[in-house]
Design an enzyme around this catalytic site. Structure first.
Site, PDB file in Angstrom:
ATOM      1  N   LYS A   1       0.865  -1.188   0.000  1.00 59.64           N
ATOM      2  CA  LYS A   1       0.000   0.000   0.000  1.00 59.64           C
ATOM      3  C   LYS A   1       0.898   1.235   0.000  1.00 59.64           C
ATOM      4  O   LYS A   1       1.453   1.618   1.026  1.00 59.64           O
ATOM      5  CB  LYS A   1      -0.928   0.053   1.220  1.00 59.64           C
ATOM      6  CG  LYS A   1      -1.975   1.148   1.024  1.00 59.64           C
ATOM      7  CD  LYS A   1      -2.566   1.670   2.303  1.00 59.64           C
ATOM      8  CE  LYS A   1      -1.812   2.820   2.913  1.00 59.64           C
ATOM      9  NZ  LYS A   1      -1.742   4.060   2.129  1.00 59.64           N
TER      10      LYS A   1
ATOM     11  N   CYS B   1      13.523  11.536   6.914  1.00 58.71           N
ATOM     12  CA  CYS B   1      13.550  11.073   8.306  1.00 58.71           C
ATOM     13  C   CYS B   1      14.963  11.147   8.868  1.00 58.71           C
ATOM     14  O   CYS B   1      15.155  11.063  10.071  1.00 58.71           O
ATOM     15  CB  CYS B   1      13.040   9.645   8.407  1.00 58.71           C
ATOM     16  SG  CYS B   1      14.128   8.491   7.592  1.00 58.71           S
TER      17      CYS B   1
HETATM   18  P1  NAD Z   1       2.103   8.975   7.685  1.00 58.81           P
HETATM   19  O1  NAD Z   1       2.221   8.212   8.942  1.00 58.81           O
HETATM   20  O2  NAD Z   1       1.125  10.090   7.608  1.00 58.81           O
HETATM   21  O3  NAD Z   1       1.714   7.962   6.494  1.00 58.81           O
HETATM   22  C1  NAD Z   1       2.396   6.737   6.325  1.00 58.81           C
HETATM   23  C2  NAD Z   1       1.405   5.675   5.862  1.00 58.81           C
HETATM   24  O4  NAD Z   1       0.472   5.417   6.921  1.00 58.81           O
HETATM   25  C3  NAD Z   1       0.603   6.087   4.646  1.00 58.81           C
HETATM   26  O5  NAD Z   1       0.547   4.997   3.758  1.00 58.81           O
HETATM   27  C4  NAD Z   1      -0.765   6.459   5.212  1.00 58.81           C
HETATM   28  O6  NAD Z   1      -1.814   6.117   4.338  1.00 58.81           O
HETATM   29  C5  NAD Z   1      -0.863   5.657   6.480  1.00 58.81           C
HETATM   30  N1  NAD Z   1      -1.517   6.421   7.574  1.00 58.81           N
HETATM   31  C6  NAD Z   1      -1.407   7.744   7.835  1.00 58.81           C
HETATM   32  N2  NAD Z   1      -2.070   8.070   8.958  1.00 58.81           N
HETATM   33  C7  NAD Z   1      -2.626   6.940   9.415  1.00 58.81           C
HETATM   34  C8  NAD Z   1      -3.413   6.628  10.556  1.00 58.81           C
HETATM   35  N3  NAD Z   1      -3.784   7.567  11.436  1.00 58.81           N
HETATM   36  N4  NAD Z   1      -3.787   5.348  10.731  1.00 58.81           N
HETATM   37  C9  NAD Z   1      -3.425   4.411   9.865  1.00 58.81           C
HETATM   38  N5  NAD Z   1      -2.664   4.640   8.770  1.00 58.81           N
HETATM   39  C10 NAD Z   1      -2.264   5.881   8.541  1.00 58.81           C
HETATM   40  O7  NAD Z   1       3.565   9.472   7.318  1.00 58.81           O
HETATM   41  P2  NAD Z   1       3.981  10.452   6.148  1.00 58.81           P
HETATM   42  O8  NAD Z   1       3.534  11.834   6.473  1.00 58.81           O
HETATM   43  O9  NAD Z   1       3.604   9.875   4.827  1.00 58.81           O
HETATM   44  O10 NAD Z   1       5.594  10.357   6.253  1.00 58.81           O
HETATM   45  C11 NAD Z   1       6.359  11.210   7.077  1.00 58.81           C
HETATM   46  C12 NAD Z   1       6.766  10.517   8.354  1.00 58.81           C
HETATM   47  O11 NAD Z   1       7.465   9.322   8.070  1.00 58.81           O
HETATM   48  C13 NAD Z   1       7.726  11.347   9.200  1.00 58.81           C
HETATM   49  O12 NAD Z   1       7.355  11.238  10.548  1.00 58.81           O
HETATM   50  C14 NAD Z   1       9.078  10.686   8.979  1.00 58.81           C
HETATM   51  O13 NAD Z   1      10.017  10.853  10.016  1.00 58.81           O
HETATM   52  C15 NAD Z   1       8.664   9.263   8.841  1.00 58.81           C
HETATM   53  N6  NAD Z   1       9.680   8.480   8.150  1.00 58.81           N
HETATM   54  C16 NAD Z   1      10.455   7.641   8.890  1.00 58.81           C
HETATM   55  C17 NAD Z   1      11.456   6.912   8.280  1.00 58.81           C
HETATM   56  C18 NAD Z   1      12.345   5.995   9.068  1.00 58.81           C
HETATM   57  O14 NAD Z   1      13.004   5.158   8.479  1.00 58.81           O
HETATM   58  N7  NAD Z   1      12.374   6.102  10.395  1.00 58.81           N
HETATM   59  C19 NAD Z   1      11.662   7.031   6.891  1.00 58.81           C
HETATM   60  C20 NAD Z   1      10.835   7.900   6.165  1.00 58.81           C
HETATM   61  C21 NAD Z   1       9.838   8.616   6.809  1.00 58.81           C
END
Ligand code: NAD
Length: 492
Positions: free
Chosen positions: A196, A304
């Site tokens: 997804k 990140c």
């Molecule tokens: P996000 O959590 O909003 O979304 C990630 C995924 O989760 C998406 O596919 C989304 O559809 C789903 N999602 C979003 N909110 C949800 C919820 N409440 N319940 C269930 N599913 C949900 O993240 P984003 O804004 O797309 O990405 C940015 C974040 O990702 C930042 O916090 C960043 O630090 C983190 N990140 C971490 C790493 C790492 O390796 N630690 C790498 C890249 C990004």
């Protein structure tokens, strides 16, 4: 099993036309080897972050479509798990070549949907490609262990076996790299995979799926659904899914970790970050300032592993004016424009959130040395741009320090000693990455041993491990037992 292989060295991407958008394109689902139009009545618009124009729409897959995708993964699993490891390796070997051949087209899609510069987008694909190349070493990674004569007339063998159907849930910020952390490793081990992608940036994943199919991956070994919460809950709850790879925010990650674990799944969740760069006064000033600027503001801070916090130790605090001068020189523009150093944020809401966090710094007593909130980018007046911003006089109790900003904002703290800096870093809940800038070997060793952070760079601002090592992260940045890629081969 016989299969006709069609290997195209260049794929003509049909999701978005190369130049103009006469009509909005619908992103397809990928089910059982076919790109199919969803029957959903719920769709999400995809915007170009540099203009906020709608460039496409992505479906929230229906329950029936998600069931079909899982059924396809499940059907494909027994034969794929029994396919020789050498044959699976061959698919990945062809795949890495097709990714190389199509790197620029994947990068174009990333810039269009995510906004980062084309150079950053190519880096995004390249770092994912390295994981695919690493997956090609499956013949070593999947070796088991043996011990002869464990007792009289008895030998002991351990095997690494595929789990079954695995699933991945990806964030918006690395549209190619992060999906490529997920399905290639799982699939080369003999698992089938339900992906997804982020609903904001699905294009790169769709093209990557097409290339994988062209590399010879049998129908059903990779299925793709789209959506938000319903799709995530479906993945967490479905009894046929054995493991989940998640990368994204803490809000979503902790929820998915808890809900997936409750259903007996293996879950790995890489989450938020607040990465500190500790600058010692003996550091090479020229290199350090350049690296800090690149790591704080590159990709508009939406990494990140961005160095979003600087701790200037002792006399290093005198370098602040020069840091500001360098940050001012960065060119903010649409990601496909020549010379752009950083592009827009992903959404107007993300821009508003970042601006509010900058505001909070002013209200709580910090100083804004460089303010990118009012930036205007000629020709892209509707884009979600924030220019490089530097907030100094920051204290650990301030909101702009405590929260992950995820924008082109560097918060700066000052300490007198390295010990104080280590205390601050270890007091922060996140532990994704960090860097120390110093020419003193003893300081470097002390720092790298005492900080409780997954990935530590010494004069390396963004220490993302190469794929023969795992991407780690500690404390609030990670939940789970096995890390992504590396020798842990997460899903076997
Ligand atoms: P996000 O959590 O909003 O979304 C990630 C995924 O989760 C998406 O596919 C989304 O559809 C789903 N999602 C979003 N909110 C949800 C919820 N409440 N319940 C269930 N599913 C949900 O993240 P984003 O804004 O797309 O990405 C940015 C974040 O990702 C930042 O916090 C960043 O630090 C983190 N990140 C971490 C790493 C790492 O390796 N630690 C790498 C890249 C990004």
């Amino acid at each position: 099993r016989a299969r006709i292989l069609q290997v195209s060295s260049k794929v003509n991407c049909t999701w978005y036309p190369a130049s103009s958008f006469s009509s909005v394109s619908s992103v397809k689902l990928f089910i059982d080897g076919k790109f199919v139009e969803s029957k959903s009545d719920r769709w999400i618009d995809i915007h170009n972050p540099a203009t906020n124009e709608v460039i496409g729409r992505v479906p929230q897959a229906t329950k029936a479509e998600m069931d079909a995708a899982i059924a396809s993964c499940k059907r494909a699993f027994p034969a794929w798990a029994e396919t020789s490891v050498l044959s699976r390796q061959q698919v990945l070997l062809r795949y890495q070549q097709l990714i190389k051949d199509n790197l620029k087209e994947i990068a174009r899609l990333i810039t269009l949907e995510q906004g980062k510069t084309l150079a950053d987008a190519e880096g995004d694909v390249f770092r994912g490609l390295q994981v695919v190349e690493h997956a090609c070493s499956v013949t070593s990674l999947m070796l088991g262990e043996t011990m002869p004569s464990i007792t009289k007339d008895m030998d002991l063998y351990s095997y690494r076996l595929p789990l079954g159907v695995c699933a991945g849930i990806a964030p918006f910020n690395f549209p190619a790299m992060i999906p490529l952390w997920m399905f290639p490793m799982a699939m080369v081990c003999g698992n089938t995979f339900l992906m997804k992608p982020s609903e904001r940036v699905p294009g790169a994943t769709m093209l990557l799926a097409k290339l994988l199919q062209d590399s010879g991956a049998p129908d059903g070994t990779l299925n793709i659904i789209h959506g938000q919460h319903d799709a995530v809950n479906f993945i967490c709850d479905h009894p046929d899914i054995k493991a989940i790879s998640f990368v994204g925010s803490n809000q979503a990650g902790e929820y998915i970790f808890e809900r997936g674990s409750r259903h007996g799944k293996r879950v790995q969740a890489n989450m938020g970050a607040k990465n500190h760069g500790v600058v010692m006064p003996d550091a090479n000033k020229e290199n350090t300032l350049n690296q800090l600027v690149g790591a704080a503001f590159g990709a508009a801070g939406q990494r990140c592993m961005a160095l979003s916090t600087a701790i200037l130790v002792g006399e290093a605090k005198k370098w602040l004016p020069e840091l500001v001068e360098r940050a001012k020189k960065l060119r903010v523009n649409a990601g496909d424009q020549p010379g752009a150093d950083l592009g827009p944020l992903i959404t107007p809401q993300a821009k508003e959130r970042v601006c509010n966090l900058i505001d909070s710094g002013t209200k709580e007593g910090a100083s804004i040395l460089l303010d990118g909130r009012k930036i205007k980018v000629k020709g892209y007046e509707n884009g979600n741009f924030v220019g490089p911003t530097i907030i100094s006089d920051v204290k650990p109790n301030m909101t702009c320090y405590k929260e992950e900003i995820f924008g082109p904002v560097l918060v700066v703290l000052e300490t007198e000693t390295l010990d104080e800096a280590i205390k601050i870093v270890n007091g922060n809940p996140y532990g994704n990455g960090t860097a120390i800038f110093t020419t003193n070997g003893a300081a470097a060793r002390k720092y790298s041993h005492l900080v409780d952070v997954g990935q530590v760079g010494v004069n390396v601002p963004i220490p993302v491990p190469l794929p023969m090592f795992s991407f780690t992260g500690s404390r609030s940045s990670f939940r789970g037992d096995t890390n992504f890629y590396g020798k842990q081969v997460p899903m076997s």
